[in-house]
Design a protein around this motif. Structure first.
Motif, PDB file in Angstrom:
ATOM      1  N   ARG A 159       1.336  -0.954  -0.326  1.00 26.57           N
ATOM      2  CA  ARG A 159      -0.081   0.122   0.333  1.00 26.57           C
ATOM      3  C   ARG A 159       0.389   1.184  -0.079  1.00 26.57           C
ATOM      4  O   ARG A 159       1.897   1.168   0.790  1.00 26.57           O
ATOM      5  N   LYS A 160       0.690   2.102  -0.789  1.00 26.44           N
ATOM      6  CA  LYS A 160       1.428   3.525  -1.081  1.00 26.44           C
ATOM      7  C   LYS A 160       0.747   4.704  -0.110  1.00 26.44           C
ATOM      8  O   LYS A 160      -0.192   4.449  -0.247  1.00 26.44           O
ATOM      9  N   GLN A 161       1.413   4.989   0.581  1.00 21.66           N
ATOM     10  CA  GLN A 161       0.964   6.420   1.546  1.00 21.66           C
ATOM     11  C   GLN A 161       0.584   7.512   0.495  1.00 21.66           C
ATOM     12  O   GLN A 161       0.907   7.113  -0.631  1.00 21.66           O
ATOM     13  N   GLU A 164       2.656   9.991  -1.616  1.00 20.77           N
ATOM     14  CA  GLU A 164       3.828   8.754  -2.001  1.00 20.77           C
ATOM     15  C   GLU A 164       4.202   8.544  -3.665  1.00 20.77           C
ATOM     16  O   GLU A 164       3.466   7.609  -3.777  1.00 20.77           O
ATOM     17  N   SER A 165       5.455   8.955  -3.546  1.00 21.71           N
ATOM     18  CA  SER A 165       5.691   8.784  -5.507  1.00 21.71           C
ATOM     19  C   SER A 165       7.169   7.201  -4.840  1.00 21.71           C
ATOM     20  O   SER A 165       6.925   6.890  -4.260  1.00 21.71           O
ATOM     21  N   ASP A 166       6.792   6.956  -6.331  1.00 21.64           N
ATOM     22  CA  ASP A 166       7.585   5.553  -6.464  1.00 21.64           C
ATOM     23  C   ASP A 166       9.042   5.506  -6.047  1.00 21.64           C
ATOM     24  O   ASP A 166       9.210   4.413  -5.143  1.00 21.64           O
ATOM     25  N   GLU A 168       9.914   7.398  -3.030  1.00 21.13           N
ATOM     26  CA  GLU A 168       9.762   7.141  -1.689  1.00 21.13           C
ATOM     27  C   GLU A 168       8.916   6.258  -1.704  1.00 21.13           C
ATOM     28  O   GLU A 168       9.674   5.641  -0.678  1.00 21.13           O
ATOM     29  N   TRP A 169       8.512   4.950  -1.908  1.00 18.23           N
ATOM     30  CA  TRP A 169       7.705   3.351  -1.713  1.00 18.23           C
ATOM     31  C   TRP A 169       9.336   2.666  -1.959  1.00 18.23           C
ATOM     32  O   TRP A 169       9.143   2.408  -1.115  1.00 18.23           O
ATOM     33  N   ARG A 170       9.783   2.785  -2.960  1.00 19.45           N
ATOM     34  CA  ARG A 170      11.650   1.996  -2.710  1.00 19.45           C
ATOM     35  C   ARG A 170      12.412   2.655  -2.034  1.00 19.45           C
ATOM     36  O   ARG A 170      12.583   1.783  -1.457  1.00 19.45           O
ATOM     37  N   ARG A 172      10.835   3.827   1.230  1.00 21.20           N
ATOM     38  CA  ARG A 172      10.214   3.285   1.885  1.00 21.20           C
ATOM     39  C   ARG A 172      10.592   1.766   2.572  1.00 21.20           C
ATOM     40  O   ARG A 172      10.877   0.887   3.480  1.00 21.20           O
TER      41      ARG A 172
END
Length: 361
Positions: A159-161, A164-166, A168-170, A172
């Motif tokens: 689940r992306k926040q 949240e960009s791609d 930023e997700w990576r 995290r």
């Protein structure tokens, strides 16, 4: 690590309606991986097995000559194409709860059975006493347990926040996976890179990262681990809650890996409006497929028995007859063996979100 008296899982109880008892035959090309959480009679029933029933599981494995083996021995045999012990089983625990230390460790050591505990370092730090601490993990490691990575936070990783960009997700994901491994290594010495998805949730993006980072990754939908398994989607049989029943577990212990070479949908997460997805499976030609009674292959979803449509001798599909519930589910397919009273097993994981893109824990 010792190889001792052990076990093998097969089809869920619903899959075996009307079938004769399964023979206690061995399988040298796959291993059943059992997944436990709590070992307690005072924790949430859905993720728990009481201590007496857990002992019954281990006693059954010993009495019926199953081979509980170390997770790394299983990995090495599968990667090298070597035969596994007959009736091979791997035992795993997710989360590393304190009650596992209190109620399971002693009995596992009594039966001399190796096991793996997947832990969340951030939760260990924040909730002392609820989870095993590093001293306890070091102790059980010294006595033969494997300690592995369950992420820092036990979050719904796919689940992306909000906003949240791609990238930023990576970042995290790097924190959740890599920093967790670093903490484990700092406390216990360098460990093998095994990862268990929190809630069993994954997608192709997360799988690609884990592959890039050198991890084997374990899910939570069922089926034996074999040469046909994908390194980032190794299936396990839940053995807690409703699945702790030894009568149904006995059937699962005799399952054989179905020779699946491709399947759709590849990702568990489906659209909210995709209420009755079609599952398509392609089987690899060879001796294993020749032993499958494909005329008797059936799939099971939400209480429905689904008859496959065969597009060719190696490809079938099933379409769900009832709407998929919001949240996690699975479609299990089994086919009898022509040579022994056992079943080939394959499972496809599904996650259907609600209209907001969320789903329950």
């Amino acid at each position: 690590m010792k190889m001792l008296n052990k076990m093998t899982l097969s089809a869920a109880s619903g899959l075996l309606l009307g079938c004769s008892p399964l023979a206690q035959a061995g399988s040298a090309d796959s291993v059943v991986v059992l997944q436990y959480h709590h070992v307690s009679d005072s924790t949430p029933a859905v993720t728990s097995i009481d201590p007496a029933t857990f002992r019954e599981h281990l006693q059954y494995l010993q009495d019926h000559n199953f081979n509980v083996i170390d997770i790394t021995d299983a990995r090495d045999a599968i990667e090298k194409g070597e035969e596994l012990p007959e009736k091979a089983v791997v035992i795993t625990f997710d989360d590393g709860y304190q009650n596992v230390y209190e109620n399971a460790v002693e009995v596992l050591e009594e039966f001399e059975m190796p096991y793996t505990v997947f832990v969340n370092p951030e939760l260990i730090r924040k909730h002392s006493g609820h989870y095993m601490g590093w001293d306890e993990l070091k102790e059980i490691q010294q006595n033969g347990a494997t300690i592995a990575n369950h992420g820092q936070t036990h979050a719904h990783l796919i689940r992306k926040q909000e906003d949240e960009s791609d990238e930023e997700w990576r970042e995290r994901m790097h924190y959740d996976v890599i920093s967790a491994q670093e903490v484990i290594d700092e406390n216990l010495g360098e460990q093998q890179k095994y990862f268990a998805y929190p809630y069993g949730e994954y997608n192709n993006e997360l799988r690609a990262l884990l592959d890039e980072w050198g991890f084997l990754a374990f899910a939570q939908h069922s089926g034996p681990w074999s040469k046909w398994s994908e390194d980032t989607v190794i299936t396990r049989f839940p053995a807690s809650g409703i699945y702790a029943n030894l009568n149904t577990l006995k059937a699962k212990l005799n399952s054989k890996a179905m020779p699946v070479s491709a399947y759709q949908p590849e990702e568990p997460l489906i659209a909210n409006d995709n209420t009755r997805p079609t599952i398509s499976v392609t089987l690899e030609e060879g001796e294993t497929l020749d032993d499958m009674r494909t005329d008797a292959l059936q799939c099971f979803a939400g209480g429905s028995v689904l008859k496959p449509e065969w597009e060719s001798d190696t490809q079938f599909s099933v379409t769900l007859e009832k709407d998929v519930n919001i949240g996690r589910s699975r479609v299990n397919c089994t086919s009898p063996s022509a040579s022994e009273s056992r079943y080939y097993w394959y499972s496809v994981a599904l996650i259907r979100p609600d209209e907001t893109g969320s789903w329950p824990d």
